[in-house]
Write a protein that holds these residues in place. Structure first.
Motif, PDB file in Angstrom:
ATOM      1  N   GLU A 342       0.820  -1.203   0.000  1.00 55.98           N
ATOM      2  CA  GLU A 342       0.000   0.000   0.000  1.00 55.98           C
ATOM      3  C   GLU A 342       0.857   1.257   0.000  1.00 55.98           C
ATOM      4  O   GLU A 342       0.584   2.217  -0.730  1.00 55.98           O
ATOM      5  CB  GLU A 342      -0.929  -0.003   1.213  1.00 55.98           C
ATOM      6  CG  GLU A 342      -2.053  -1.024   1.156  1.00 55.98           C
ATOM      7  CD  GLU A 342      -1.583  -2.445   1.425  1.00 55.98           C
ATOM      8  OE1 GLU A 342      -0.424  -2.615   1.913  1.00 55.98           O
ATOM      9  OE2 GLU A 342      -2.338  -3.382   1.139  1.00 55.98           O
ATOM     10  N   VAL A 343       1.907   1.264   0.820  1.00 54.90           N
ATOM     11  CA  VAL A 343       2.805   2.421   0.869  1.00 54.90           C
ATOM     12  C   VAL A 343       3.493   2.626  -0.479  1.00 54.90           C
ATOM     13  O   VAL A 343       3.556   3.743  -1.017  1.00 54.90           O
ATOM     14  CB  VAL A 343       3.847   2.251   1.990  1.00 54.90           C
ATOM     15  CG1 VAL A 343       4.934   3.325   1.897  1.00 54.90           C
ATOM     16  CG2 VAL A 343       3.183   2.304   3.358  1.00 54.90           C
ATOM     17  N   ARG A 344       4.001   1.533  -1.060  1.00 55.77           N
ATOM     18  CA  ARG A 344       4.721   1.647  -2.327  1.00 55.77           C
ATOM     19  C   ARG A 344       3.780   2.059  -3.461  1.00 55.77           C
ATOM     20  O   ARG A 344       4.159   2.842  -4.342  1.00 55.77           O
ATOM     21  CB  ARG A 344       5.412   0.335  -2.664  1.00 55.77           C
ATOM     22  CG  ARG A 344       6.593   0.504  -3.580  1.00 55.77           C
ATOM     23  CD  ARG A 344       7.764   1.249  -2.923  1.00 55.77           C
ATOM     24  NE  ARG A 344       8.516   0.377  -2.053  1.00 55.77           N
ATOM     25  CZ  ARG A 344       8.720   0.615  -0.758  1.00 55.77           C
ATOM     26  NH1 ARG A 344       8.228   1.695  -0.187  1.00 55.77           N
ATOM     27  NH2 ARG A 344       9.416  -0.221  -0.031  1.00 55.77           N
ATOM     28  N   ALA A 345       2.567   1.551  -3.443  1.00 54.26           N
ATOM     29  CA  ALA A 345       1.596   1.927  -4.476  1.00 54.26           C
ATOM     30  C   ALA A 345       1.297   3.422  -4.416  1.00 54.26           C
ATOM     31  O   ALA A 345       1.139   4.084  -5.461  1.00 54.26           O
ATOM     32  CB  ALA A 345       0.311   1.111  -4.317  1.00 54.26           C
ATOM     33  N   ARG A 346       1.207   3.985  -3.202  1.00 57.16           N
ATOM     34  CA  ARG A 346       0.960   5.421  -3.075  1.00 57.16           C
ATOM     35  C   ARG A 346       2.108   6.220  -3.693  1.00 57.16           C
ATOM     36  O   ARG A 346       1.893   7.236  -4.361  1.00 57.16           O
ATOM     37  CB  ARG A 346       0.765   5.803  -1.605  1.00 57.16           C
ATOM     38  CG  ARG A 346      -0.597   5.420  -1.045  1.00 57.16           C
ATOM     39  CD  ARG A 346      -0.919   6.218   0.213  1.00 57.16           C
ATOM     40  NE  ARG A 346       0.032   5.969   1.286  1.00 57.16           N
ATOM     41  CZ  ARG A 346      -0.084   4.996   2.186  1.00 57.16           C
ATOM     42  NH1 ARG A 346      -1.119   4.164   2.126  1.00 57.16           N
ATOM     43  NH2 ARG A 346       0.818   4.855   3.147  1.00 57.16           N
ATOM     44  N   THR A 347       3.335   5.785  -3.443  1.00 47.11           N
ATOM     45  CA  THR A 347       4.494   6.454  -4.026  1.00 47.11           C
ATOM     46  C   THR A 347       4.419   6.414  -5.547  1.00 47.11           C
ATOM     47  O   THR A 347       4.672   7.422  -6.231  1.00 47.11           O
ATOM     48  CB  THR A 347       5.792   5.779  -3.541  1.00 47.11           C
ATOM     49  OG1 THR A 347       5.879   5.864  -2.121  1.00 47.11           O
ATOM     50  CG2 THR A 347       7.016   6.437  -4.162  1.00 47.11           C
ATOM     51  N   PHE A 348       4.078   5.264  -6.082  1.00 49.62           N
ATOM     52  CA  PHE A 348       3.987   5.047  -7.525  1.00 49.62           C
ATOM     53  C   PHE A 348       2.907   5.927  -8.143  1.00 49.62           C
ATOM     54  O   PHE A 348       3.144   6.651  -9.124  1.00 49.62           O
ATOM     55  CB  PHE A 348       3.698   3.554  -7.746  1.00 49.62           C
ATOM     56  CG  PHE A 348       3.484   3.136  -9.170  1.00 49.62           C
ATOM     57  CD1 PHE A 348       4.524   3.146 -10.081  1.00 49.62           C
ATOM     58  CD2 PHE A 348       2.244   2.667  -9.585  1.00 49.62           C
ATOM     59  CE1 PHE A 348       4.332   2.729 -11.388  1.00 49.62           C
ATOM     60  CE2 PHE A 348       2.035   2.243 -10.884  1.00 49.62           C
ATOM     61  CZ  PHE A 348       3.080   2.277 -11.784  1.00 49.62           C
ATOM     62  N   ILE A 349       1.722   5.903  -7.570  1.00 50.09           N
ATOM     63  CA  ILE A 349       0.599   6.668  -8.101  1.00 50.09           C
ATOM     64  C   ILE A 349       0.841   8.176  -7.959  1.00 50.09           C
ATOM     65  O   ILE A 349       0.579   8.954  -8.885  1.00 50.09           O
ATOM     66  CB  ILE A 349      -0.718   6.270  -7.403  1.00 50.09           C
ATOM     67  CG1 ILE A 349      -1.096   4.838  -7.770  1.00 50.09           C
ATOM     68  CG2 ILE A 349      -1.836   7.232  -7.772  1.00 50.09           C
ATOM     69  CD1 ILE A 349      -1.329   4.615  -9.242  1.00 50.09           C
ATOM     70  N   ASP A 350       1.350   8.598  -6.813  1.00 51.43           N
ATOM     71  CA  ASP A 350       1.632  10.019  -6.608  1.00 51.43           C
ATOM     72  C   ASP A 350       2.607  10.538  -7.667  1.00 51.43           C
ATOM     73  O   ASP A 350       2.447  11.654  -8.186  1.00 51.43           O
ATOM     74  CB  ASP A 350       2.204  10.264  -5.215  1.00 51.43           C
ATOM     75  CG  ASP A 350       1.160  10.145  -4.114  1.00 51.43           C
ATOM     76  OD1 ASP A 350      -0.045  10.084  -4.445  1.00 51.43           O
ATOM     77  OD2 ASP A 350       1.550  10.099  -2.936  1.00 51.43           O
ATOM     78  N   ALA A 351       3.622   9.742  -7.968  1.00 47.63           N
ATOM     79  CA  ALA A 351       4.615  10.159  -8.966  1.00 47.63           C
ATOM     80  C   ALA A 351       3.957  10.333 -10.338  1.00 47.63           C
ATOM     81  O   ALA A 351       4.227  11.312 -11.050  1.00 47.63           O
ATOM     82  CB  ALA A 351       5.745   9.142  -9.040  1.00 47.63           C
ATOM     83  N   ILE A 352       3.105   9.404 -10.710  1.00 48.23           N
ATOM     84  CA  ILE A 352       2.418   9.489 -12.002  1.00 48.23           C
ATOM     85  C   ILE A 352       1.494  10.695 -12.038  1.00 48.23           C
ATOM     86  O   ILE A 352       1.469  11.463 -13.010  1.00 48.23           O
ATOM     87  CB  ILE A 352       1.643   8.182 -12.277  1.00 48.23           C
ATOM     88  CG1 ILE A 352       2.631   7.026 -12.522  1.00 48.23           C
ATOM     89  CG2 ILE A 352       0.703   8.351 -13.472  1.00 48.23           C
ATOM     90  CD1 ILE A 352       1.975   5.677 -12.648  1.00 48.23           C
ATOM     91  N   GLU A 353       0.734  10.900 -10.967  1.00 52.53           N
ATOM     92  CA  GLU A 353      -0.213  12.010 -10.939  1.00 52.53           C
ATOM     93  C   GLU A 353       0.486  13.369 -10.941  1.00 52.53           C
ATOM     94  O   GLU A 353      -0.099  14.367 -11.396  1.00 52.53           O
ATOM     95  CB  GLU A 353      -1.122  11.901  -9.714  1.00 52.53           C
ATOM     96  CG  GLU A 353      -2.109  10.748  -9.802  1.00 52.53           C
ATOM     97  CD  GLU A 353      -3.095  10.727  -8.650  1.00 52.53           C
ATOM     98  OE1 GLU A 353      -4.252  10.354  -8.871  1.00 52.53           O
ATOM     99  OE2 GLU A 353      -2.680  11.078  -7.519  1.00 52.53           O
ATOM    100  N   ASN A 354       1.716  13.417 -10.463  1.00 50.33           N
ATOM    101  CA  ASN A 354       2.443  14.679 -10.408  1.00 50.33           C
ATOM    102  C   ASN A 354       3.111  15.049 -11.731  1.00 50.33           C
ATOM    103  O   ASN A 354       3.771  16.093 -11.824  1.00 50.33           O
ATOM    104  CB  ASN A 354       3.494  14.637  -9.304  1.00 50.33           C
ATOM    105  CG  ASN A 354       2.878  14.770  -7.922  1.00 50.33           C
ATOM    106  OD1 ASN A 354       1.815  15.372  -7.761  1.00 50.33           O
ATOM    107  ND2 ASN A 354       3.520  14.191  -6.923  1.00 50.33           N
ATOM    108  N   VAL A 355       2.982  14.188 -12.731  1.00 53.56           N
ATOM    109  CA  VAL A 355       3.504  14.483 -14.067  1.00 53.56           C
ATOM    110  C   VAL A 355       2.323  14.743 -14.983  1.00 53.56           C
ATOM    111  O   VAL A 355       1.463  13.884 -15.163  1.00 53.56           O
ATOM    112  CB  VAL A 355       4.341  13.313 -14.617  1.00 53.56           C
ATOM    113  CG1 VAL A 355       4.751  13.599 -16.061  1.00 53.56           C
ATOM    114  CG2 VAL A 355       5.573  13.083 -13.756  1.00 53.56           C
ATOM    115  N   SER A 356       2.272  15.922 -15.562  1.00 56.64           N
ATOM    116  CA  SER A 356       1.201  16.238 -16.503  1.00 56.64           C
ATOM    117  C   SER A 356       1.315  15.338 -17.721  1.00 56.64           C
ATOM    118  O   SER A 356       2.425  15.018 -18.180  1.00 56.64           O
ATOM    119  CB  SER A 356       1.307  17.705 -16.935  1.00 56.64           C
ATOM    120  OG  SER A 356       0.472  17.962 -18.038  1.00 56.64           O
ATOM    121  N   PRO A 357       0.202  14.929 -18.305  1.00 54.12           N
ATOM    122  CA  PRO A 357       0.253  14.091 -19.501  1.00 54.12           C
ATOM    123  C   PRO A 357       1.009  14.719 -20.656  1.00 54.12           C
ATOM    124  O   PRO A 357       1.500  14.023 -21.536  1.00 54.12           O
ATOM    125  CB  PRO A 357      -1.225  13.900 -19.860  1.00 54.12           C
ATOM    126  CG  PRO A 357      -1.947  14.081 -18.587  1.00 54.12           C
ATOM    127  CD  PRO A 357      -1.177  15.123 -17.825  1.00 54.12           C
TER     128      PRO A 357
END
Length: 372
Positions: A342-357
């Motif tokens: 769960e912790v690692r998934a949050r890191t992964f998703i946060d990183a993706i969401e912080n990059v504009s498409p």
């Protein structure tokens, strides 16, 4: 989370854990991603080696799809790749350079690389070996997730031109890996596929202690060990152990041994998933040393560092149950707090969401248009 992300992963294997550490890494991460409410599709090259040894052909946390060639991948899934919120290509994907060029040509919203072998990858690239990743491709990734942290992140940025290198360590699914309550059967165990560079440490940290302590029991689980290895009589061998049996395996050990690949030792900051899995099962850890290990498991508090055979022998002979339990408890708290799926998934998703498409499109457009 603002909305459900649609993520496509092209990885070495999700379906088979035989002889690789990628499957368990992807399983933990993607299970956490799915639990957070996101959609994942995993595209795996259908190769005989894994096809005949699958231990997860129908995961409940993602869509698993097999493809036979890069041409089939593009013919059937080009639209899927182009419209996903993020496409993540993993290390050691068959024909990885061709795959990355082909996917880049589709101009996905976000193109990421997940390097589960970062020190190996960088060593190969310095030698001109581009088995699954070309040096010219690295600046094209919106995110370069690295299995190694520390100075490796600086090298990715400064030497290889990665625009956003981030550590994404392995993780453990705490629902799958937990102590089973089984009786302790072995005094020391090791789980790992045979590797020539790890074998001297296995000899020094397990086989020699086994010879010195004939009254104690040892076990080594993993495939591909040469038939001419002379195992001490008190060392039990298990050829292959599927992930479904890992928790029981760890739970039956008084200590478990971690041995690190040479490239990972040289890089530092490269924890093995076996450390997290064993700690989640409340099994005390004995490990070789590498730079950064204290940030994951403080020595003498959450694990025992072993450089010589005598360090292992001393731990097996002198640490009583109370001391072992204290070490195991400290390691478990570390894993549960910072290294769960769960912790690692949050890191992964946060990183993706912080990059504009569309972030850095101008900078990477020409590279992404390179012919495959």
């Amino acid at each position: 989370m603002t909305r459900c992300l649609d993520i496509v992963v092209l990885g070495l294997s999700l379906s088979s854990s035989w002889g690789n550490g990628h499957a368990t890494t992807f399983r933990a991460l993607l299970r956490g991603v799915r639990a957070a409410g996101h959609r994942v599709t995993f595209l795996e090259r259908d190769v005989p080696w894994y096809a005949s040894r699958r231990d997860m052909a129908d995961p409940d946390f993602c869509d698993l799809i097999f493809y036979a060639s890069v041409d089939e991948l593009l013919a059937r899934y080009a639209k899927r790749l182009a419209t996903a919120d993020a496409v993540v290509v993993g290390s050691y994907v068959p024909e990885g350079v061709k795959v990355i060029d082909a996917v880049s040509h589709l101009m996905p919203k976000r193109l990421c690389f997940y390097d589960i072998d970062t020190p190996v990858t960088l060593s190969k690239l310095r030698r001109g070996d581009e088995e699954y990743l070309a040096r010219r491709q690295i600046p094209a990734f919106d995110l370069y997730f690295s299995f190694s942290g520390g100075k490796t992140i600086d090298r990715l940025r400064q030497e290889f031109g990665a625009s956003r290198p981030l550590p994404l360590y392995c993780a453990v699914d705490l629902d799958t890996y937990r102590n089973s309550g089984a009786q302790r059967t072995w005094d020391l165990g090791y789980l790992g596929t045979y590797s020539p560079d790890r074998q001297p440490a296995l000899e020094r940290l397990l086989m020699e202690p086994a010879r010195q302590l004939p009254e104690k029991r040892f076990v080594v689980a993993g495939p591909s060990y040469p038939s001419d290895i002379r195992w001490p009589e008190n060392v039990e061998r298990i050829e292959h152990l599927p992930p479904s049996e890992h928790a029981e395996f760890y739970s039956r050990q008084r200590f478990t041994l971690n041995i690190t690949r040479d490239d990972m030792i040289a890089a530092g900051w490269s924890p093995s998933v076996r450390l997290f899995e064993a700690a989640a099962c409340s099994t005390p850890l004995i490990s070789d040393w590498w730079q950064g290990i204290e940030s994951f498991f403080p020595p003498d508090e959450a694990l025992v560092i072993a450089r010589r055979s005598s360090d292992v022998v001393r731990a097996l002979k002198e640490l009583d149950d109370r001391q072992r339990e204290a070490i195991a408890d400290a390691a478990y708290k570390r894993v549960a707090g910072a290294h769960s799926a769960e912790v690692r998934a949050r890191t992964f998703i946060d990183a993706i969401e912080n990059v504009s498409p569309t972030a850095d499109l101008a900078a990477t457009d020409s590279m992404r248009r390179l012919p495959a």
